[in-house]
Design a protein around this motif. Structure first.
Motif, short mmCIF file in Angstrom:
data_model
loop_
_atom_site.label_atom_id
_atom_site.label_comp_id
_atom_site.label_asym_id
_atom_site.label_seq_id
_atom_site.Cartn_x
_atom_site.Cartn_y
_atom_site.Cartn_z
N TYR B 320 56.69 -18.46 74.97
CA TYR B 320 56.29 -19.01 76.14
C TYR B 320 55.32 -17.61 76.78
O TYR B 320 56.16 -16.71 76.17
N THR B 332 59.14 -27.74 71.65
CA THR B 332 58.80 -28.81 72.65
C THR B 332 59.00 -29.87 72.16
O THR B 332 59.66 -30.30 71.05
N GLN B 396 66.48 -22.80 78.48
CA GLN B 396 65.38 -23.15 77.86
C GLN B 396 65.51 -22.67 76.91
O GLN B 396 67.02 -22.01 76.53
N LEU B 450 54.62 -30.59 79.90
CA LEU B 450 54.02 -28.31 80.48
C LEU B 450 52.57 -28.47 80.61
O LEU B 450 52.02 -28.82 79.81
N GLU B 459 58.53 -30.58 77.49
CA GLU B 459 59.86 -29.69 78.15
C GLU B 459 60.44 -30.52 77.62
O GLU B 459 61.56 -31.22 77.17
N THR B 461 64.79 -28.69 77.08
CA THR B 461 65.68 -28.09 78.08
C THR B 461 67.20 -27.93 77.08
O THR B 461 67.28 -29.18 76.34
#
Lengths: 778, 708
Positions: B320, B332, B396, B450, B459, B461
């Motif tokens: 990241y 991802t 994250q 992203l 993304e 999460t």
């Protein structure tokens, strides 16, 4: 002449005790213990900060709604003598003693309370019985969600108030239309309709749906007036003009008035200045106005300027350069010109200063008298601190470039490829020779693509490395908002584009943050594909002074010093209004998901709630939680109405009239306003992409509740055939209403938050699994 | 040129004799220079490629329904195209590949628009001059011409829309002879064309709504006719349900059946679909797959999100960037199959190799605490109290640790939805959730794309909200474990309705996913009717052969003016009627044409234009063309009617006729001349850009936003 003396002076007052009683209980239910809890509850934290801004008269920008609602709340603060000193940062924070909680919450509470008698009036004006009218008012009275929402410093209850006021005054207007058109009473209600609509829109944009509904009903009625052949043509025209003036022109004017007052009140610069244009900022006290006050108006050769991008997305920024150069080779293997970086920088900095130079002369000072720069002039831009010239490179001025790219780029990989990243998306497989679709400009042609937007040219400040890349630093000035072709470039006011003379590329902010080597500043490129107008290619001079120093050292000192000289400028109200309104509509809000957000489908049957507040020590808590009985039966009533309506409509088409004509019209009008009001305030939410909450449903719910007694009375009058059935039905309705009251009473502790419940009591109140009731773990 | 002769013959068959050769020749305009351009232009990359996929029978995914591409594929197949051309980059030469069939097919349908519009207006206005004017407007429009020259879906879509409109109008005129043969013919033809329109693009929905509205008002009219018995009404209703709902639906489903039947080989679209779906495709590793059934420690797996078009849990050797949470390895989701999608299931507390043959096989059970190690980089799936890159309220998810040793933030509890604790976990069938042990959050994908640093993958999460949504549910797709026996998974094949439903969900998600990127210049709906900006088909520089999609400004601005004029004149007539004014017979007739016929066309224009204002997806200039067809028809009808009114108000007959003829002629000649001026846009131009006086287009850049 003195005839009036011969009669005694008589005052006849008719007091509808129903109304008085309803108003009284409405006030009681909404105002009781209004200042409790003395803490920030839910969205008060959001509205509160704007109230503080109003109190301090500091300019702010809020994209959530027009200013009237905020101003009303601020009025409460003003009446309570609030000085604006409170830090609105946390839900649940205790109010300090200088915050007049009671008067801040007073206006929403009054609106909520007055909605109760208004519901009575509306149902009565629709032509239904006093009993139905009282029923509607009582249902609004005991609806827990409406009570919660109106007891806090929130806007929904005010919005509902104006929605109902608009409908009520339109109905009153309609009813006086039958008897005495153009009487003062007729005019009063007509004008009030327009004003109320405009107030509703001024509180929240969603108010526009009720406004459109009222306009639609008014248009149908106006069409009937046109068809009325007993009226003369002139009379019809008068009717139409009066409606157009009161329902279209007047609301627009009132809406503008809100903004006028808003801008009048907020005259100081504040935290949101940056979003606005330089001209707008200059109209606020302090902030940019202090800086730009007294700048010379006309930009001349030798002027020192800062250039702000007009688009301001993702952040407002100024054209910037600094000592660092572009890296030789980018991560993906493409090469750069290795010249000095040119970026867009969102903070004021001495490196934002540029000097406008005449290509034919060497001096960097302004002549006496100053020679202004005009539209179409060719200029060079010299970076003040490094004295390098703004440059963009292309090896072949005639442009022998790869034709492959544009179609691919503009058409944006039509369908699938936008979804499926091409194989090169697998990290590390960047093409070293630079012939992938992302970097079509082969190095052999000296054509340097911008670091992150390879379809555009790199913009740099030229360093003479003494190699085969001659400088191409001539830019033609294109004033976008010019009035004539000889217009002079003006500070703040002129919006200009810089067109590269050799390649006709346009200086543009691509808005992409550069990697670490560019200090995360925003990329600036030379756009050569798209030559149409876009705000990101437009710049304006913000700070400006005439350069006087010949020497670089002196000049650097000059750049560090603030600007002087005196001229003042003002923006007209309409210009400020249109800019502010546009920014408010386009400002991007954080549409992140919220813990209590919900979808419109959850609302109809109350499958969700919002925890507004929890007592810091006990488990007393406030929830936005409706009366389930009322919600369910209101939805059911809407369904019954729709089915009955279709049934009657089909039968009327076959010439079977179940209802007498006047009853039918009454039934249709009630449906158009109440069921229609529900539909227009509910259905559009399905199309909205913003974060939605349960309270968005309350305006729709109010209209739905109004429909409920209408349907009940209709069933009792027309569908119950015998006296027995009617009595049975009445008994049922009474039982149902009692249960609604009971439910309302049970939920009362969660509505007022006045009583701490034990965990078992709280668990017992959690009737649906999807409800989120807070239970403390001891 | 065989295409031209076929075209000429067909147009003679289809057109009224009164038209003569004039109009037939105009159709040839489309074909004139088609052969010259052997480069592929613009979006042919997509639809040409998809035609090839049909010929090669490989499965692909597109956001549009399959009919249009199938027809292109069929045209290519019949004309001898072998599907071997790669369609990689716009501007490649076709060389020896036979592309004329596909192009000719699109061009033919594109030229058929003109006779269809002609007949529609003729039917609505009963006036030859109105119909001729319409036909001329469309013939001389450079935009329509450009769009029909290439292998695109738009000419096919517009053909079906116009054909549906024509058959609807025809069937309306048969209303006085219900249940006669022409009535049935036109009614069912409407249904067929509706299916065609919807089968090419979802935009076909608008013409369905228009026909639906027309049918409803028609039925309402019949329902009010007391001379008709309920039985007759029932027949009317049934006929419409049959022809306008059942028939199109059946045809639409049939296109999908053919689509799935033809495309039975694994291809680039596999990853978009669920694991079960993929099992149908030969060549896919799930097809007739035999893999271990129960998940065990040490298994190498891929994990797929259950929400459509999210893809596989993925990680790669990139961190990241600074400022986005902790600077650890990215995790991802990725739609394509890739070795970076592979993960190893390990026990949370031991790092011993479970594949060691001396150890017994230990199955993973519901509720176990596990560690997922990324096979390529040997980092563990990890989460912590840092905000996720895009969805700020979530945590994250990263790859953490070296060679599989990390910290306690790498521990996840694996749960199967609706199962008891202790059950084994089945590959493909178990719906699992991964719950982060320390923060208690659930692994999910937000579906947001992203930025560039994340390679535009999606993304991942860890969401602290435990709402059960598909985006936080996963299933295991590939499963490799040498210690376990492979079991055939034939049973998994989904039924046809399930395939239909799934492919629609994926298409709808795909369509919604086409969001404009930040700072991208996008076309806005208000640009379109004013012809604000065109689209480059090929070439950008002065040395290239350039084709630029732009409507003929004279035609388009006339259309725009006509809409305003129509609204004005129609409201004057409507108010006059409402006020009970007595109109003379001729005017009465004209006002009927204006209100009824014009009303339908205006409604069509609105239906095909205004919905775009509500769409969140990326919009392009060519989306306006169906609406533009309606607005051109309206223009033809309006001007003819207005000229007739004008002529009627003049007393003497010869003068009146003269005015009418002159008016129509000047409009025809005006558009023809403007076409002469702007034709290089469509047929291609070489030479300097328009701002240069030597350019072929010099002086014609009337708006600064036109960049040709």
């Amino acid at each position: 002449m003195l005839g009036f003396l011969q009669q005694p002076v008589m005052v006849t007052a008719e007091v509808n005790l129903n109304m008085v009683a309803l108003t009284a209980v409405g006030l009681l239910s909404r105002l009781w213990q209004l200042a409790y809890p003395r803490a920030v509850v839910f969205d008060e934290v959001y509205y509160g900060q704007y109230i503080s801004f109003y109190m301090k008269r500091i300019f702010f920008l809020d994209g959530s709604g027009p200013p009237f609602g905020h101003m009303l709340l601020a009025l409460g603060g003003y009446l309570g003598g609030f000085d604006g000193n409170f830090l609105w940062n946390r839900i649940g924070a205790e109010y300090s003693s200088n915050v007049p909680v009671w008067s801040l919450r007073l206006l929403p509470a009054l609106s909520g309370a007055l909605s109760v008698p208004m519901a009575y009036e509306i149902v009565w004006e629709l032509g239904f019985s006093h009993c139905a009218a009282t029923g509607a008012a009582l249902l609004l009275l005991i609806e827990n969600a409406l009570i919660t929402q109106s007891r806090l410093m929130l806007l929904e209850s005010v919005l509902i108030f104006f929605n109902l006021l608009a409908v009520l005054s339109y109905l009153k207007f309609c009813n006086s239309q039958k008897h005495r058109p153009f009487s003062p009473r007729w005019w009063f209600w007509l004008v009030l309709t327009g004003v109320a609509c405009s107030c509703a829109v001024g509180i929240k944009y969603v108010g526009v749906f009720t406004y459109l509904l009222v306009l639609g009903v008014a248009a149908v009625h106006a069409w009937h007036v046109i068809g009325d052949q007993t009226l003369s043509n002139v009379r019809v025209l008068c009717h139409l003009l009066a409606r157009a003036a009161a329902l279209v022109v007047l609301p627009v004017l009132v809406y503008l008035l809100f903004f006028y007052i808003h801008l009048l009140l907020l005259c100081r610069s504040g935290p949101h200045d940056q979003i606005m244009s330089s001209a707008f900022q200059a109209s606020l006290e302090g902030g940019l106005a202090r800086v730009t006050q007294g700048q010379p108006l006309e930009v001349a050769f030798g002027s020192q300027v800062t250039l702000k991008n007009v688009f301001g997305q993702p952040v407002p920024c100024w054209l910037h350069s600094h000592q660092s150069t572009y890296p030789m080779i980018y991560e993906n293997g493409r090469g750069s010109s290795h010249q000095q970086q040119v970026t867009c920088y969102p903070f004021k900095d001495v490196n934002n200063w540029w000097i406008v130079k005449d290509p034919g002369r060497h001096q960097l000072v302004v002549n006496n008298p100053p020679r202004p720069v005009r539209h179409g002039d060719v200029v060079q831009l010299v970076h003040g601190m490094t004295t390098r010239l703004l440059n963009t490179l292309s090896g072949h001025p005639r442009g022998l470039r790869d034709p492959a790219l544009p179609s691919l780029d503009i058409w944006a990989l039509h369908a699938t490829s936008a979804l499926s990243s091409p194989p090169s998306a697998i990290p590390g497989s960047g093409n070293p020779r630079g012939s992938s679709p992302f970097c079509p400009h082969s190095q052999s042609r000296h054509d340097v693509a911008a670091p992150l937007s390879p379809h555009a040219q790199e913009v740099s400040c030229y360093i003479d490395y003494n190699i085969s890349m001659p400088p191409q630093n001539l830019w033609r000035l294109d004033i976008v908002n010019r009035e004539s072709d000889t217009d002079v470039w003006k500070t703040i006011l002129s919006e200009v584009r810089f067109v590269h003379v050799n390649t006709s590329a346009i200086l543009k902010l691509s808005g992409v943050p550069l990697p670490d080597w560019g200090f995360r500043q925003l990329e600036v490129v030379g756009e050569k594909l798209f030559r149409g107008y876009h705000e990101s290619t437009v710049w304006n001079v913000e700070e400006h002074r005439y350069g006087r120093s010949q020497e670089q050292k002196e000049r650097e000192l000059e750049l560090h010093s603030p600007t002087q000289v005196d001229i003042s400028r003002n923006l007209s109200f309409m210009a400020r209004f249109s800019e502010l309104q546009w920014r408010m509509l386009t400002v991007r809000s954080d549409d992140s998901e919220h813990k209590y957000s919900s979808t419109p489908l959850d609302w109809v049957m109350l499958d969700t709630n919002i925890a507004y507040w929890l007592h810091p020590r006990t488990s007393a808590q406030i929830h936005l939680l409706g009366n389930v009985v009322i919600w369910a039966s209101a939805s059911l009533a809407t369904l019954v109405y729709a089915l009955l309506f279709i049934w009657y409509l089909l039968r009327r088409r076959r010439r079977v009239c179940d209802l007498p004509e006047d009853r039918w019209l009454r039934w249709v009008l009630a449906g158009a306003l109440c069921a229609g009001g529900w539909a227009v305030n509910y259905l559009p939410f399905f199309l909205m992409e913003k974060t939605l909450f349960l309270y968005h449903y309350l305006p729709a719910l109010t209209f739905q509740i109004l429909l409920l007694p209408v349907v009940l009375e209709h069933i009792s009058d027309h569908l119950c055939r015998s006296q027995l059935q009617r009595s049975l039905f009445t008994a049922l309705v009474v039982a149902w209403f009692t249960s609604a009251c009971h439910v309302s009473n049970m939920l009362r502790p969660l509505t007022y938050g006045d009583r701490s419940l034990s965990p078992s009591e709280l668990k017992a109140l959690r009737w649906k699994d999807s409800w989120d009731i807070l239970i403390r773990k001891y | 040129m065989c295409g031209t002769t076929v075209c000429r013959v067909l147009s003679h068959v289809l057109l009224d004799n009164s038209l003569g050769d004039g109009l037939a020749d105009t159709i040839l305009v489309c074909f004139m220079e088609m052969r010259k351009e052997v480069q592929r232009g613009w979006d042919e990359t997509h639809f040409g490629k998809m035609g090839s996929y049909y010929i090669n029978r490989t499965f692909f995914f597109d956001v549009h329904p399959p009919l249009g591409k199938m027809l292109i594929g069929l045209a290519g197949y019949l004309s001898g195209y072998d599907g071997t051309f790669l369609f990689q980059k716009p501007g490649d030469n076709y060389e020896h590949h036979s592309y004329m069939g596909m192009r000719g097919f699109c061009a033919f349908l594109g030229s058929m628009l003109i006779p269809l519009a002609y007949l529609t207006v003729l039917e609505l206005s009963r006036s030859l001059s109105a119909a001729l004017l319409t036909a001329a407007l469309l013939t001389f429009d450079t935009g329509c011409l450009t769009l029909s020259q290439y292998i695109l879906l738009d000419p096919i879509l517009m053909f079906f829309i116009m054909a549906a409109m024509l058959s609807m109008v025809k069937y309306n005129s048969c209303a006085n002879r219900p249940f006669s043969a022409p009535w049935w013919f036109w009614l069912s033809l409407t249904g067929v064309n509706l299916a065609g329109a919807l089968g090419v693009k979802f935009v076909g929905l608008f013409i369905i709504l228009q026909v639906g509205w027309n049918t409803l008002s028609d039925l309402w009219h019949l329902f009010g006719d007391l001379s008709l018995s309920m039985v007759t009404l029932g027949k009317h209703l049934t006929a419409r349900i049959l022809c306008l709902i059942v028939l199109p639906l059946a045809l639409y489903i049939a296109t999908y059946a053919v689509h799935f039947m033809v495309l039975n080989k694994s291809g680039p679209g596999d990853g978009f679909f669920s694991s079960a779906f993929q099992a149908r495709l030969s060549g896919n590793n799930l097809h007739n797959a035999s893999i271990p059934e129960h998940l065990a420690y040490g298994s190498v797996i891929t994990v797929k999100n259950l929400r459509m078009a999210i893809g596989y849990l993925h990680s790669h050797r990139h961190f990241y960037p600074e400022g986005v949470g902790a600077r650890q390895q990215q995790v991802t989701t990725y739609l394509h199959k890739d070795y970076n999608n592979l993960w190893i299931i390990k026990k949370h507390n031991s790092n011993s190799d479970p594949l060691d043959p001396s150890l017994p096989v230990e199955f993973v059970r519901h509720g176990d605490i596990i560690r997922l190690e990324h096979k390529e980089t040997s980092r563990n799936l990890h989460s912590h109290y840092h905000e996720a890159p895009l969805t700020r309220k979530h945590y994250q998810v990263t790859g953490y640790g070296i060679n599989g040793s990390g910290d306690s933030n790498d521990f996840w509890r694996i749960e199967v939805i609706n199962r008891k604790f202790g059950n084994r976990i089945k590959v493909l069938r178990s719906r699992i959730r991964l719950i982060h042990l320390i923060t208690g959050c659930v692994l999910g994908s937000s579906g947001k794309v992203l930025p560039k640093w994340g390679w535009e993958q999606m993304e991942v999460t860890c969401t602290p909200y435990l709402k059960e949504t598909l985006s936080s549910i996963w299933n295991v797709e590939d499963h490799i474990n040498p210690k376990l026996p492979n079991i055939s998974l034939e049973v998994l094949q989904p039924s046809f309705p399930e395939i239909m439903l799934e492919s629609h969900m994926v298409m709808i998600r795909g369509n919604n996913g086409l969001k404009p990127k930040d700072n991208e210049f996008t076309s806005k709906p208000w640009h379109w009717p004013i012809n604000f900006q065109g689209l480059r088909f090929s070439g950008a520089n002065d040395t290239d052969f350039r084709v630029y999609l732009l409507g003929n400004p004279v035609v388009w601005w006339l259309n725009l003016l006509s809409i305003a004029l129509y609204v004005l004149s129609a409201s004057v007539f409507a108010v006059a009627v409402q006020r009970g004014a007595h109109l003379p017979v001729e005017v009465e007739g004209l006002s009927q044409v204006l209100l009824r016929g014009g009303g339908q066309l205006l409604f069509g224009w609105m239906m095909h234009y205004f919905p775009f204002f509500l769409m969140g997806r990326v919009l392009y200039f060519h989306h306006y063309f169906p609406a533009m067809l309606f607005s051109s028809m309206l223009t033809g009808l309006l001007w003819d009617t207005l000229l007739r009114l004008c002529a009627w108000s003049l007393a003497s007959y010869p003068l009146a006729r003269c005015v009418h003829v002159l008016g129509i002629l000047s409009l025809l000649l005006g558009t023809a001349y403007s076409f002469y001026l702007f034709h290089p846009l469509a047929y291609g131009m070489v030479g300097p850009l328009a701002q240069d006086p030597r350019s072929p287009m010099a002086g014609l850049r009337w708006l600064e936003s036109w960049d040709f």
